[in-house]
Motif scaffolding. Structure first.
Motif, short mmCIF file in Angstrom:
data_model
loop_
_atom_site.label_atom_id
_atom_site.label_comp_id
_atom_site.label_asym_id
_atom_site.label_seq_id
_atom_site.Cartn_x
_atom_site.Cartn_y
_atom_site.Cartn_z
N SER A 283 0.85 4.31 -3.00
CA SER A 283 0.58 5.30 -2.76
C SER A 283 1.72 6.36 -3.01
CB SER A 283 0.12 5.72 -1.09
OG SER A 283 1.22 5.21 -0.26
N GLY B 188 -1.38 4.98 3.05
CA GLY B 188 -0.97 3.81 2.68
C GLY B 188 -0.08 3.30 4.01
N THR C 22 -1.36 10.79 0.67
CA THR C 22 -1.71 9.38 0.38
C THR C 22 -0.68 8.43 1.04
OG1 THR C 22 -0.72 9.57 -1.91
CG2 THR C 22 -2.97 9.82 -1.76
N TYR D 253 0.75 -1.19 0.10
CA TYR D 253 0.00 0.16 -0.02
C TYR D 253 0.93 1.24 0.08
CZ TYR D 253 -4.08 -2.86 1.03
OH TYR D 253 -5.07 -3.63 1.12
N ALA E 46 -7.29 6.89 -4.60
CA ALA E 46 -6.08 5.94 -4.49
C ALA E 46 -6.39 4.52 -4.22
CB ALA E 46 -5.12 6.39 -3.78
#
Length: 421
Positions: free
Chosen positions: A55, A359, A355, A51, A236
């Motif tokens: 991101s 993440g 982001t 993740y 996202a």
């Protein structure tokens, strides 16, 4: 009272045609902002990115864009640079087209960063040209913004059609919208009426009247940052989140992202109409307040009802979108390029900076836990907007409706209906 007088630009066929072309060109640019988020699930599945790594790609597309966009805004406040529109469109498309070539994470980051710079260069000048052509009509600016929303909505469908069929190595095919967009930009610039075209010389900053209200613009910008973090954060991760929450796999994720972006098109059109009737500030304030409940539904409600809350979130976040632009330009009538760059472009890109935090939190806990803080951000935005007042527009009389004519507009309100493409 409904405005009855039109300005020359808004009532001429060339003015309406220019807005139509600019809107279509805007779609071809913003498809690449949506494409980066749409590529994330494919990077996770084909390259096994975490993740946080995924991101980071969104961050790369957003960080440089966030840094350089105010610079481009300041430049177009001093000089009109219409040539930026086709050039930046091509640059934005080229970066995304190269993102899937090769397996290097560093090269992928560089490619999407190039795309982000192209998008950053496009928005301030595009907002200035659209304002010039429409004479500040926020309905016409709504139609211009609608093009960008359509581009966002088309992004997951375009990426899915290309990448699901040919894999990430087929990403060069994604350059096609950029080629079309560059041609549309050139056509839009040629279609402008003579007195709206400034050729490439100094921008007509000295002709504007009124004063810059930096305090109100700062509050508006703070709210826009909150909105951006919510929108980019959901963009996202909503594909991965929806596919797991609904059990529908990749198709369910693509559908959720499409709904998120498509709702923006509906919200933008509604925003212009609602502002004409109730005024910009009340519409913006209520949109942020209602977005709190909608985002909570996305995070907390499982199963198919998730799509309903995604749609409501999208509409709530996008009803004020074009109103942000006209409010920002009316708060800074002497710096419309800077205002356009912040409200139109930076509003989208700055959310990408947050982001990686989402993440990393998702890797450490769960994606649902990581998205939960997004519920509070529209409330923070509402608090910032709570004390805002309509800009005082010389010759427009202020008022709750905000006036269609901007501070740069010759005396006499512009008719919304005449400004529609």
């Amino acid at each position: 009272m409904e405005p009855t007088q039109t300005t020359q630009t808004s009532r001429t066929p060339s003015g309406r045609w220019s807005i139509t072309l600019l809107s279509l060109g805007h779609a071809c640019v913003d498809v690449y902002q949506g494409a980066v988020a749409a590529l994330v699930p494919f990077f996770v599945s084909e390259r096994a990115y975490t993740y946080a790594a995924a991101s980071g790609i969104v961050l790369a597309a957003s960080l440089l864009s966030s840094v350089v966009q105010p610079l481009f805004g300041a430049l177009v406040d001093k000089w009109a640079m219409p040539w930026l529109l086709p050039v930046s469109t091509l640059l934005g498309g080229a970066g995304v087209a190269l993102a899937g070539v090769g397996g290097s994470y560093a090269l992928t980051l560089a490619a999407v960063a190039v795309s982000g710079i192209g998008i950053a260069a496009y928005h301030p000048e595009a907002a200035r040209v659209a304002r010039d052509v429409s004479r500040g009509s926020h309905t016409a600016m709504g139609w211009f913004s609608l093009g960008g929303n359509i581009g966002f909505a088309a992004a997951p469908l375009m990426v899915s059609a290309v990448i699901a069929t040919g894999g990430l190595h087929a990403s060069p095919l994604l350059v096609v919208p950029a080629l079309a967009g560059a041609a549309l930009c050139v056509a839009a610039l040629r279609a402008r009426v003579p007195d709206a075209a400034s050729g490439g010389g100094p921008a007509r900053v000295k002709e504007t009247v009124g004063r810059d209200d930096w305090a109100s613009f700062a509050k508006l910008s703070g709210a826009i940052v909150c909105r951006s973090i919510v929108f980019v954060g959901l963009g996202a991760f909503i594909s991965l989140y929806a596919s797991r929450r609904t059990g529908g796999g990749d198709a369910a994720g693509t559908a959720a992202l499409f709904v998120l972006y498509l709702g923006g098109a509906v919200g933008t059109v509604a925003g212009g109409r609602l502002a004409t009737r109730y005024g910009r500030i009340p519409v913006v304030q209520w949109s942020y307040a209602l977005s709190v409940l909608a985002v909570a539904g996305v995070v907390l409600v499982p199963g198919p009802p998730l799509y309903l809350f995604v749609a409501l979130t999208s509409a709530g976040l996008y009803v004020p979108f074009s109103l942000h632009i006209t409010l920002g330009q009316d708060y800074l009538p002497r710096r419309v390029g800077t205002a356009g760059g912040v409200t139109l472009g930076l509003a989208v890109s700055v959310g990408g900076v947050a982001t990686p935090v989402i993440g990393a939190l998702a890797d450490a806990t769960s994606l649902r836990t990581a998205l939960a803080p997004l519920i509070a951000l529209p409330a923070v935005g509402w608090l910032l907007l709570r004390t805002l007042k309509e800009p005082e527009l010389p010759g427009a009389g202020g008022g709750a409706g905000g006036g269609e004519a901007s501070a740069a507009t010759p005396p006499g309100p512009a008719a919304d209906a005449a400004a529609r493409p």
